[in-house]
Design a protein around this motif. Sequence first.
Motif, PDB file in Angstrom:
ATOM      1  N   MET A   1       0.837  -1.206   0.000  1.00  0.00           N
ATOM      2  CA  MET A   1       0.000   0.000   0.000  1.00  0.00           C
ATOM      3  C   MET A   1       0.870   1.252   0.000  1.00  0.00           C
ATOM      4  O   MET A   1       0.595   2.224  -0.702  1.00  0.00           O
ATOM      5  N   ILE A   2       1.960   1.196   0.783  1.00  0.00           N
ATOM      6  CA  ILE A   2       2.871   2.348   0.836  1.00  0.00           C
ATOM      7  C   ILE A   2       3.527   2.548  -0.530  1.00  0.00           C
ATOM      8  O   ILE A   2       3.650   3.670  -1.029  1.00  0.00           O
ATOM      9  N   ALA A   3       3.918   1.416  -1.147  1.00  0.00           N
ATOM     10  CA  ALA A   3       4.584   1.507  -2.455  1.00  0.00           C
ATOM     11  C   ALA A   3       3.641   2.123  -3.488  1.00  0.00           C
ATOM     12  O   ALA A   3       4.055   2.927  -4.329  1.00  0.00           O
ATOM     13  N   ARG A   4       2.360   1.757  -3.412  1.00  0.00           N
ATOM     14  CA  ARG A   4       1.404   2.329  -4.381  1.00  0.00           C
ATOM     15  C   ARG A   4       1.235   3.835  -4.150  1.00  0.00           C
ATOM     16  O   ARG A   4       1.165   4.602  -5.101  1.00  0.00           O
ATOM     17  N   GLU A   5       1.199   4.232  -2.887  1.00  0.00           N
ATOM     18  CA  GLU A   5       1.112   5.674  -2.610  1.00  0.00           C
ATOM     19  C   GLU A   5       2.335   6.397  -3.175  1.00  0.00           C
ATOM     20  O   GLU A   5       2.224   7.456  -3.794  1.00  0.00           O
ATOM     21  N   LEU A  26      -0.482   6.900 -16.183  1.00  0.00           N
ATOM     22  CA  LEU A  26      -0.007   5.692 -15.518  1.00  0.00           C
ATOM     23  C   LEU A  26      -0.944   4.559 -15.938  1.00  0.00           C
ATOM     24  O   LEU A  26      -2.135   4.594 -15.625  1.00  0.00           O
ATOM     25  N   ILE A  27      -0.415   3.586 -16.677  1.00  0.00           N
ATOM     26  CA  ILE A  27      -1.341   2.559 -17.177  1.00  0.00           C
ATOM     27  C   ILE A  27      -1.116   1.175 -16.560  1.00  0.00           C
ATOM     28  O   ILE A  27      -1.953   0.302 -16.669  1.00  0.00           O
ATOM     29  N   TYR A  28       0.019   0.951 -15.906  1.00  0.00           N
ATOM     30  CA  TYR A  28       0.265  -0.403 -15.424  1.00  0.00           C
ATOM     31  C   TYR A  28       1.247  -0.402 -14.258  1.00  0.00           C
ATOM     32  O   TYR A  28       2.176   0.404 -14.226  1.00  0.00           O
ATOM     33  N   SER A  29       1.042  -1.282 -13.321  1.00  0.00           N
ATOM     34  CA  SER A  29       2.085  -1.541 -12.321  1.00  0.00           C
ATOM     35  C   SER A  29       2.022  -3.029 -11.986  1.00  0.00           C
ATOM     36  O   SER A  29       1.004  -3.689 -12.212  1.00  0.00           O
ATOM     37  N   ALA A  30       3.113  -3.561 -11.427  1.00  0.00           N
ATOM     38  CA  ALA A  30       3.185  -4.998 -11.144  1.00  0.00           C
ATOM     39  C   ALA A  30       2.123  -5.408 -10.124  1.00  0.00           C
ATOM     40  O   ALA A  30       1.723  -4.617  -9.265  1.00  0.00           O
ATOM     41  N   GLY A  31       1.674  -6.640 -10.244  1.00  0.00           N
ATOM     42  CA  GLY A  31       0.647  -7.153  -9.337  1.00  0.00           C
ATOM     43  C   GLY A  31       1.164  -7.291  -7.910  1.00  0.00           C
ATOM     44  O   GLY A  31       0.411  -7.168  -6.938  1.00  0.00           O
ATOM     45  N   GLU A  32       2.456  -7.560  -7.784  1.00  0.00           N
ATOM     46  CA  GLU A  32       3.044  -7.719  -6.450  1.00  0.00           C
ATOM     47  C   GLU A  32       4.306  -6.886  -6.347  1.00  0.00           C
ATOM     48  O   GLU A  32       4.993  -6.692  -7.352  1.00  0.00           O
ATOM     49  N   ILE A  33       4.609  -6.465  -5.157  1.00  0.00           N
ATOM     50  CA  ILE A  33       5.841  -5.700  -4.971  1.00  0.00           C
ATOM     51  C   ILE A  33       7.045  -6.647  -5.116  1.00  0.00           C
ATOM     52  O   ILE A  33       6.972  -7.814  -4.722  1.00  0.00           O
TER      53      ILE A  33
END
Length: 169
Positions: A1-5, A26-33
Amino acid sequence: MIAREQMFEMYHFLKEHVPGFENSQLIYSAGEIGVRESRKIVGEYVLTQEDLVACTKFPDRIAAGNYDIDIHNPAGSGTSHYYFAPGTWYTIPYRSLLPLEADNLLVAGRCISATHEAQASIRILPIVARWARPQAWRRRWRTMPAWRPREADVAEIQRILTEQGAFIG
Ligand SMILES: Cc1cc2nc3c(=O)[nH]c(=O)nc-3n(C[C@H](O)[C@H](O)[C@H](O)COP(=O)(O)OP(=O)(O)OC[C@H]3O[C@@H](n4cnc5c(N)ncnc54)[C@H](O)[C@@H]3O)c2cc1C
């Protein structure tokens, strides 16, 4: 959650302050950190920061590296670096691939036997890919089906790796 912020903070900063990002989306980010460090074996030899800094040339070396030792402070205060002088390198011993408590297992990658500090350098892709050069191991296994990693003729493995163009220092 912190990484997404943090990702959104970074995105808005780029969009508002960096020329060229005005119309970006912003169109994509990895499913997991991505996790930098997780489980590691305790092997016949535990590679340390001191070994790296001393540019140790182990007799049973099977790979070499000189990427900087970059430690990310978990408290978030930044990254510390130890840079190797150009033209210098450390080596990685075969013994760090041999788990102490298993006889039929050879480990390659960031999970080899190394301290947190040593792993900060050895973990990078060009280095972990080197000791995984499969032909060298396969050739050895083919000739001795019942071969156990601990009984390897390391000089022969070094010879095959070098023959295949690997720099093992
Ligand atoms: C966010 C992040 C950024 C990074 N950036 C860089 C960079 O810019 N440059 C760089 O050089 N290095 C970078 N690294 C480091 C580098 O990517 C890793 O250290 C390296 O990929 C480790 O390689 P590996 O083969 O040990 O493990 P991995 O690459 O994690 O490979 C392990 C594989 O095993 C698979 N697996 C797991 N369990 C099983 C199972 N039970 N059965 C079958 N398969 C399984 C996994 O799916 C995975 O494909 C980064 C790492 C992270 C996390």
